[in-house]
Design an enzyme around this catalytic site. Structure first.
Site, PDB file in Angstrom:
ATOM      1  CB  ALA A  46       0.062   5.836  -1.084  1.00  0.00           C
ATOM      2  N   GLY A  68       3.814   2.061  -3.320  1.00  0.00           N
ATOM      3  CA  GLY A  68       5.009   2.910  -3.321  1.00  0.00           C
ATOM      4  C   GLY A  68       5.783   2.820  -2.019  1.00  0.00           C
ATOM      5  CG  ASP A  69       5.313   2.373   2.877  1.00  0.00           C
ATOM      6  OD1 ASP A  69       6.175   3.224   3.197  1.00  0.00           O
ATOM      7  OD2 ASP A  69       4.950   1.458   3.634  1.00  0.00           O
ATOM      8  CB  ALA A  70       5.892  -2.229  -0.711  1.00  0.00           C
TER       9      ALA A  70
END
Length: 122
Positions: free
Chosen positions: A11, A14-16
Site C-alpha cells: 500500500a 502503491g500510494d507513491a
C-alpha cells in the site's frame, strides 16, 4: 523481482505509484504549479482513491486475485486520520495495495487499469 512484501508495504508503494501517475497526468496540462499540486492532492486523498476503486469494481474489471489484494489491504488498514472516513480509508488502502502489487508484478495490467480510470475521468 521477488519481493515478499506485506499488504501495508504494498500500500505504501502503491500510494507513491498512484501519486506519480497523477503528477504525470497533470504535468501535461498548462497551469501554475500550486494549482497542479492542488489537483494532484485531490486525487491522492483516501476518498478519491476509494472512488477510483469503486469505478474499477463497478466496471467489473478486477480479477479475483486483484480483489483479494484489495481485501487484504483493506483488512490491514487502520482507522485512518481522526477526521477521515474509516471505510474510505480502508478502501483506499486496498486500492493502494493492489496498485503496489501490480506495479511490481504486472505493470502492463496496472497500465490497463490506470488507462480505464483516465478514460472514465479525463
Amino acid at each position: 523481482m521477488d519481493l515478499e512484501l506485506g499488504p501495508l508495504q504494498l500500500a505504501w508503494l502503491g500510494d507513491a505509484v498512484w501519486e506519480l501517475h497523477q503528477r504525470l497526468r497533470r504535468c501535461r496540462q498548462p497551469g501554475r504549479s500550486a494549482d497542479l499540486h492542488r489537483a494532484v492532492v485531490a486525487e491522492v486523498r483516501a476518498d478519491a482513491q476509494a472512488a477510483a476503486l469503486s469505478r474499477l469494481e463497478a466496471a467489473g474489471l478486477l480479477t479475483d486475485a486483484e480483489l483479494d489484494l484489495v481485501r487484504r489491504g483493506r483488512n490491514r488498514a487502520g482507522r485512518g486520520p481522526r477526521r477521515g472516513d474509516a471505510a474510505a480509508y480502508g478502501q483506499a488502502t486496498g486500492f493502494e495495495t493492489m496498485v503496489g502489487w501490480l506495479f511490481l508484478q504486472n505493470p502492463s495490467r496496472l497500465g490497463q487499469l490506470l488507462a480505464h480510470l483516465e478514460d472514465a475521468d479525463p
